[in-house]
Design a protein around this motif. Sequence first.
Motif, short mmCIF file in Angstrom:
data_model
loop_
_atom_site.label_atom_id
_atom_site.label_comp_id
_atom_site.label_asym_id
_atom_site.label_seq_id
_atom_site.Cartn_x
_atom_site.Cartn_y
_atom_site.Cartn_z
N GLN A 49 0.83 -1.21 0.00
CA GLN A 49 0.00 0.00 0.00
C GLN A 49 0.87 1.26 0.00
N GLN A 50 1.86 1.25 -0.89
CA GLN A 50 2.75 2.41 -1.01
C GLN A 50 2.73 2.94 -2.45
N VAL A 51 2.95 4.24 -2.57
CA VAL A 51 3.00 4.85 -3.90
C VAL A 51 4.25 5.72 -4.01
N THR A 52 4.96 5.60 -5.14
CA THR A 52 6.14 6.44 -5.39
C THR A 52 5.80 7.43 -6.50
N VAL A 53 6.03 8.70 -6.24
CA VAL A 53 5.66 9.76 -7.18
C VAL A 53 6.83 10.71 -7.39
N GLU A 54 6.80 11.44 -8.50
CA GLU A 54 7.79 12.50 -8.71
C GLU A 54 7.44 13.68 -7.80
N GLY A 55 8.47 14.41 -7.37
CA GLY A 55 8.29 15.47 -6.37
C GLY A 55 7.34 16.59 -6.74
N GLY A 56 7.13 16.80 -8.07
CA GLY A 56 6.30 17.93 -8.49
C GLY A 56 4.81 17.63 -8.59
N LEU A 111 16.95 12.33 -3.32
CA LEU A 111 17.38 13.72 -3.18
C LEU A 111 18.53 13.98 -4.13
N LEU A 112 18.40 15.03 -4.93
CA LEU A 112 19.50 15.49 -5.79
C LEU A 112 20.24 16.58 -5.02
N THR A 113 21.50 16.34 -4.70
CA THR A 113 22.23 17.29 -3.84
C THR A 113 22.94 18.36 -4.67
N ALA A 114 23.51 19.34 -3.97
CA ALA A 114 24.18 20.47 -4.64
C ALA A 114 25.31 19.99 -5.54
N SER A 115 25.95 18.86 -5.19
CA SER A 115 27.09 18.37 -5.98
C SER A 115 26.64 17.57 -7.20
N GLY A 116 25.31 17.33 -7.32
CA GLY A 116 24.81 16.58 -8.47
C GLY A 116 24.62 15.10 -8.17
N VAL A 143 14.16 17.46 -4.07
CA VAL A 143 13.49 16.18 -3.83
C VAL A 143 12.89 15.71 -5.16
N LEU A 144 13.45 14.63 -5.69
CA LEU A 144 13.02 14.14 -7.01
C LEU A 144 11.81 13.22 -6.91
N THR A 145 11.86 12.28 -5.96
CA THR A 145 10.72 11.36 -5.79
C THR A 145 10.38 11.21 -4.31
N VAL A 146 9.13 10.88 -4.05
CA VAL A 146 8.65 10.65 -2.68
C VAL A 146 7.84 9.37 -2.68
N THR A 147 8.06 8.52 -1.67
CA THR A 147 7.23 7.32 -1.51
C THR A 147 6.36 7.49 -0.27
#
Length: 419
Positions: A49-56, A111-116, A143-147
């Motif tokens: 019962q989990q969903v993974t989505v893009e951050g936007g 997470l996409l960090t400052a260093s890439g 934050v690219l994706t959230v579950t």
Amino acid sequence: QILDMARQRNKRVKVVGGGHSPSDIACTDDFMIQMGKMNRVLKVDKEKQQVTVEGGIFLSDLNVELNKHGLALANLGAVSEVAAAGVIGTGTHNTGIKHGILPTQVVALTLLTASGEILDCSESSNADIFQAARLHLGCLGVVLTVTFQCVPQFHLHEVAFPSTLTEVLDHLEDHLKRSQYFRFLWFPHTENVSVIYQDPTNKAGPTRGSMREGRRPPSSSASWLWDYAVGYYLLEFLLWMSTFVPSLVSWINRFFFWLLFSSRVENIAISYKIFNYECRFKQHVQDWAIPIEKTKEALLELKAALENNPKIVAHYPVEVRFARADEIWLSPCFQRDSCYMNIIMYRPYGKNVPRLNYWLIYEGIMKKHGGRPHWAKAHSCTRKDFEKMYPAFHKFCSVREKLDPTGMFLNAYLEKVFY
């Protein structure tokens, strides 16, 4: 590419979600990233019962998608035109003492960090970064994706009925036990209270509704005339008049309680339609969380302060909600069950309303009772305050400094928080 360019040119970057927060948390003069096109549902795991989505992705779209799979989020804020990554970034909450703030429903994120670098974060991998990033203030990276952990789809039965402040505060324990998503609205300058119970139900019924504090659940045409045609325009006009004659406010608060909140109203609908309601007016808002045992004392103190300063006017309602303790480092509910006390000043026709004295009195009472401000709302706190408020503040700072040593994701708002 944007982060590379920002590094080369020594520019700062802010990611903006739905733009709903009335604070300056997402503002910058440098680069802004709007992630509205990163809005896909990537994976639905029916077993877990989990969903993974893009951050936007906006929660309003996610609610509809989850519904198709027979799933739902266990709790939602009043507004769903907000992005998944933004909702957790500011610690969005609703009410329900068995439920935490919305970030407590997050089980993983990337997470996409400052260093890439792209980091997968959860309880089992990068656990420290995960505890920081579940309420990230937009300062750890993108934050690219959230579950999200979901629950089976459910309907809610909402009942709103009139009461008094004395009754509700004297029987707070009973109310909290009686309803899973209990909250109440107090009408300043009066004893009037509207109590709202929302509870899961097996019935799916037609909806009736009434205008709630200038915001309302979807309703039938029966109350449309009052809600939209008369109630809305009348309230805005009267509030505008009160900017010239402040003593009108206590009369307005009484009148609208009598008009819209003095009878019992019931409503049944799919969960997200009950959780969400429209915020119709432009408004200034403050929302602090205090330890739940301080609820009565703090509210009565606010009431007394308004009575002792007749020149200070307070619009209806003061919305009182509850949330369970959690372990998220910058959560206003960190390690304590909390009461959120939300105060409002509307801006009729966009006009600025004098609110400073009300704000100062309220903040003083909240601080005195160990309060912590909602990150998305206006507040006047600085690093010194946050160090006192948050036992894990230094842990968050060290994760932030490690992930973003040059401060690429900072702005003026965050400098007050961290320096």
